[in-house]
Design a protein around this motif. Structure first.
Motif, PDB file in Angstrom:
ATOM      1  N   LEU A  56       4.376  12.523  -5.523  1.00 57.76           N
ATOM      2  CA  LEU A  56       5.594  12.022  -4.212  1.00 57.76           C
ATOM      3  C   LEU A  56       6.331  10.416  -5.639  1.00 57.76           C
ATOM      4  O   LEU A  56       7.617  10.704  -5.272  1.00 57.76           O
ATOM      5  CB  LEU A  56       5.436  11.047  -3.430  1.00 57.76           C
ATOM      6  N   ALA A  57       5.778  10.182  -6.483  1.00 53.85           N
ATOM      7  CA  ALA A  57       6.813   9.182  -7.133  1.00 53.85           C
ATOM      8  C   ALA A  57       7.225  10.189  -8.549  1.00 53.85           C
ATOM      9  O   ALA A  57       8.511   9.593  -8.222  1.00 53.85           O
ATOM     10  CB  ALA A  57       5.720   8.450  -8.173  1.00 53.85           C
ATOM     11  N   ASP A  58       7.037  10.930  -8.470  1.00 49.16           N
ATOM     12  CA  ASP A  58       8.071  11.966  -9.574  1.00 49.16           C
ATOM     13  C   ASP A  58       9.338  12.005  -8.904  1.00 49.16           C
ATOM     14  O   ASP A  58      10.451  12.437  -9.836  1.00 49.16           O
ATOM     15  CB  ASP A  58       7.590  13.151 -10.373  1.00 49.16           C
ATOM     16  N   ALA A  59       9.007  12.619  -7.693  1.00 44.30           N
ATOM     17  CA  ALA A  59      10.260  13.025  -7.035  1.00 44.30           C
ATOM     18  C   ALA A  59      10.975  11.783  -6.144  1.00 44.30           C
ATOM     19  O   ALA A  59      12.004  12.379  -5.129  1.00 44.30           O
ATOM     20  CB  ALA A  59       9.860  13.843  -5.368  1.00 44.30           C
TER      21      ALA A  59
ATOM     22  N   GLY B 125       1.038  -1.345   0.108  1.00 40.89           N
ATOM     23  CA  GLY B 125       0.135  -0.057  -0.067  1.00 40.89           C
ATOM     24  C   GLY B 125       1.159   1.382   0.296  1.00 40.89           C
ATOM     25  O   GLY B 125       2.036   0.684  -0.247  1.00 40.89           O
ATOM     26  N   HIS B 126       0.371   1.906   0.272  1.00 41.02           N
ATOM     27  CA  HIS B 126       0.986   4.021   0.075  1.00 41.02           C
ATOM     28  C   HIS B 126      -0.054   4.122   1.155  1.00 41.02           C
ATOM     29  O   HIS B 126      -0.864   4.504   1.836  1.00 41.02           O
ATOM     30  CB  HIS B 126       0.936   4.101  -1.424  1.00 41.02           C
ATOM     31  N   HIS B 127       0.730   6.044   1.812  1.00 43.71           N
ATOM     32  CA  HIS B 127       0.360   6.608   2.136  1.00 43.71           C
ATOM     33  C   HIS B 127      -0.012   8.260   1.674  1.00 43.71           C
ATOM     34  O   HIS B 127      -0.664   9.233   1.929  1.00 43.71           O
ATOM     35  CB  HIS B 127       1.483   7.814   3.131  1.00 43.71           C
ATOM     36  N   ALA B 128      -0.193   8.599   0.153  1.00 45.17           N
ATOM     37  CA  ALA B 128      -1.195   8.932  -0.258  1.00 45.17           C
ATOM     38  C   ALA B 128      -2.014   8.802  -0.410  1.00 45.17           C
ATOM     39  O   ALA B 128      -2.351   7.817  -0.644  1.00 45.17           O
ATOM     40  CB  ALA B 128      -0.483   9.419  -2.075  1.00 45.17           C
TER      41      ALA B 128
ATOM     42  N   VAL C 158       1.811   2.676 -13.669  1.00 51.55           N
ATOM     43  CA  VAL C 158       1.236   2.625 -11.782  1.00 51.55           C
ATOM     44  C   VAL C 158       0.678   3.219 -11.932  1.00 51.55           C
ATOM     45  O   VAL C 158      -0.723   3.248 -10.440  1.00 51.55           O
ATOM     46  CB  VAL C 158       2.292   2.325 -10.951  1.00 51.55           C
ATOM     47  N   VAL C 159       0.561   4.656 -11.996  1.00 48.88           N
ATOM     48  CA  VAL C 159      -0.084   6.005 -11.912  1.00 48.88           C
ATOM     49  C   VAL C 159      -1.926   5.292 -11.770  1.00 48.88           C
ATOM     50  O   VAL C 159      -2.816   5.995 -11.079  1.00 48.88           O
ATOM     51  CB  VAL C 159      -0.341   6.941 -11.777  1.00 48.88           C
ATOM     52  N   ASP C 160      -2.325   5.460 -12.716  1.00 50.20           N
ATOM     53  CA  ASP C 160      -3.791   4.874 -13.638  1.00 50.20           C
ATOM     54  C   ASP C 160      -3.963   3.654 -12.911  1.00 50.20           C
ATOM     55  O   ASP C 160      -5.324   3.209 -12.672  1.00 50.20           O
ATOM     56  CB  ASP C 160      -3.155   4.008 -14.810  1.00 50.20           C
ATOM     57  N   ASN C 161      -3.192   2.855 -12.526  1.00 53.09           N
ATOM     58  CA  ASN C 161      -3.661   1.882 -11.943  1.00 53.09           C
ATOM     59  C   ASN C 161      -3.964   1.350 -10.027  1.00 53.09           C
ATOM     60  O   ASN C 161      -5.057   1.005  -9.544  1.00 53.09           O
ATOM     61  CB  ASN C 161      -2.844   0.340 -12.694  1.00 53.09           C
ATOM     62  N   VAL C 162      -2.989   2.654  -9.557  1.00 51.71           N
ATOM     63  CA  VAL C 162      -3.147   1.712  -8.090  1.00 51.71           C
ATOM     64  C   VAL C 162      -4.415   2.605  -7.244  1.00 51.71           C
ATOM     65  O   VAL C 162      -5.052   3.300  -7.546  1.00 51.71           O
ATOM     66  CB  VAL C 162      -1.904   2.747  -7.714  1.00 51.71           C
ATOM     67  N   LEU C 163      -4.774   1.819  -6.699  1.00 59.41           N
ATOM     68  CA  LEU C 163      -6.368   2.355  -5.634  1.00 59.41           C
ATOM     69  C   LEU C 163      -5.544   3.460  -5.016  1.00 59.41           C
ATOM     70  O   LEU C 163      -5.033   3.423  -3.855  1.00 59.41           O
ATOM     71  CB  LEU C 163      -5.773   0.822  -4.752  1.00 59.41           C
ATOM     72  N   VAL C 164      -6.341   4.576  -5.286  1.00 63.35           N
ATOM     73  CA  VAL C 164      -6.144   5.287  -3.993  1.00 63.35           C
ATOM     74  C   VAL C 164      -7.895   5.643  -3.816  1.00 63.35           C
ATOM     75  O   VAL C 164      -8.773   6.067  -4.296  1.00 63.35           O
ATOM     76  CB  VAL C 164      -6.013   7.311  -5.740  1.00 63.35           C
ATOM     77  N   PRO C 165      -8.237   5.987  -2.471  1.00 63.29           N
ATOM     78  CA  PRO C 165      -7.397   6.316  -1.241  1.00 63.29           C
ATOM     79  C   PRO C 165      -7.033   4.631  -1.188  1.00 63.29           C
ATOM     80  O   PRO C 165      -7.439   3.624  -1.398  1.00 63.29           O
ATOM     81  CB  PRO C 165      -7.875   6.798  -0.175  1.00 63.29           C
ATOM     82  N   ASP C 166      -5.636   3.381   0.054  1.00 64.70           N
ATOM     83  CA  ASP C 166      -5.301   2.619  -0.689  1.00 64.70           C
ATOM     84  C   ASP C 166      -5.676   2.298   1.185  1.00 64.70           C
ATOM     85  O   ASP C 166      -6.555   3.259   2.297  1.00 64.70           O
ATOM     86  CB  ASP C 166      -3.571   2.954   0.054  1.00 64.70           C
TER      87      ASP C 166
END
Length: 318
Positions: free
Chosen positions: A140-143, A128-131, A211-219
């Motif tokens: 955050l990923a680009d940075a 998972g992630h904190h975004a 990844v950005v297209d597919n990641v579940l947000v919010p986690d």
């Protein structure tokens, strides 16, 4: 060909984060190196395809030529099983859903699940992630601000973890897992520790936009779940998952002898011990196919096994 129990030969693929520890642990033999992952059940024609021992068939051949052994509603064998023992952290990654995979990579998505077989005291997984928004995730990923973005959990031996499509994840160093997934092989990498592929001498490919297209947000990932075992017919049984159209998974332990009933075909992978399954000798590391119609099993010896199967979507209406 007579319908009977057949052993399935493991399929090996070299991995940058592997070695030979998993070979020694499960008594496997291969000249390939380094190995960190063993496919116990895979049937991707022309790619990764297990051999059916005692025949000249691959597993995908068997599925095609003997459909009554499986009675599935899918063109290809629907499930995949592997054991994984990394000597270094895996890349942080996810798998897309079917719709996205088909459009962008002419493939299927790969939801999966793990059971932790062993872990060191400091073993961990990325999960998972904190975004809070997709825009924050991308920023955050680009940075490359992985400390703020990525979420880590301590690995828990004998616990189960479900990994739906779109869930960011990575198995950590020295965490030994049994994995079940859809029979597909599509992974999008977010971060790979700047590792160099020894074959290409270049960094391994990343797929940040996908990844950005597919990641579940919010986690909303739930993390590890403990399932209580129960006793039945002299077997200690844990039922982890049973979802028509995806997969079913149970774990069975036996001492001396036990009996077990199957409703469908199954692949049984022995992760510890030795004994027999309906008089077929098995040892740690081996996988057998139980064709559909062989519904009653007798186990003897000392065995720790995972039983993987699949129910058709239509069975939800039966």
């Amino acid at each position: 060909m007579e319908k009977q129990i057949y052993k399935i030969s493991p399929f090996f693929e070299p991995r940058i984060w592997g070695g030979d520890r998993i070979l020694k642990k499960f008594n496997y033999q291969t000249d390939l190196y380094p190995i960190g992952e063993v496919y116990n059940v895979v049937a991707l024609p022309g790619e990764a395809d297990c051999k059916v021992e005692g025949t000249d068939l691959t597993l995908s051949d068997l599925y095609r030529d003997y459909p009554d052994w499986f009675k599935c509603d899918t063109e290809q064998l629907p499930i995949r099983v592997n054991l994984l023992d990394p000597l270094a952290d895996l890349s942080v990654q996810l798998h897309p859903d079917d719709a996205y995979a088909l459009v962008h990579d002419h493939s299927r998505g790969k939801p999966e699940a793990w059971v932790i077989l062993d872990t060191p005291e400091d073993g961990k997984i990325e999960f998972g992630h904190h975004a809070h928004t997709r825009e924050e995730f991308k920023t955050l990923a680009d940075a490359h601000d992985w400390g703020k973005l990525l979420k880590y959990l301590p690995a828990k031996k004998d616990y189960f973890i479900d990994i739906p499509a779109g869930t960011l994840h990575a198995i950590g160093r020295d965490v030994l897992t049994y994995n079940i997934s859809r029979n597909a092989d599509l992974t999008y990498r977010l971060f790979d520790y700047d590792r160099i592929d020894p074959n290409t001498k270049e960094h391994r490919e990343l797929h940040i936009d996908k990844v950005v297209d597919n990641v579940l947000v919010p986690d909303t990932s739930k993390g590890f779940v403990w399932y209580e075992p129960y006793l039945k017919s002299n077997c200690e049984v844990i039922d982890y998952w049973d979802e028509p159209g995806l997969y079913g998974l149970s774990r069975v332990k036996v001492k001396d002898f036990g009996f077990y009933d199957l409703a469908r075909f199954a692949f049984i992978t022995v992760v510890d011990g030795e004994g027999t399954i309906n008089n077929t000798p098995v040892i740690k590391g081996e996988t057998v196919l139980i064709p559909d119609g062989i519904s009653q099993l007798k186990f003897t010896g000392s065995l720790d096994m995972f039983i993987a199967s699949y129910k058709n979507l239509a069975e939800t209406r039966e």
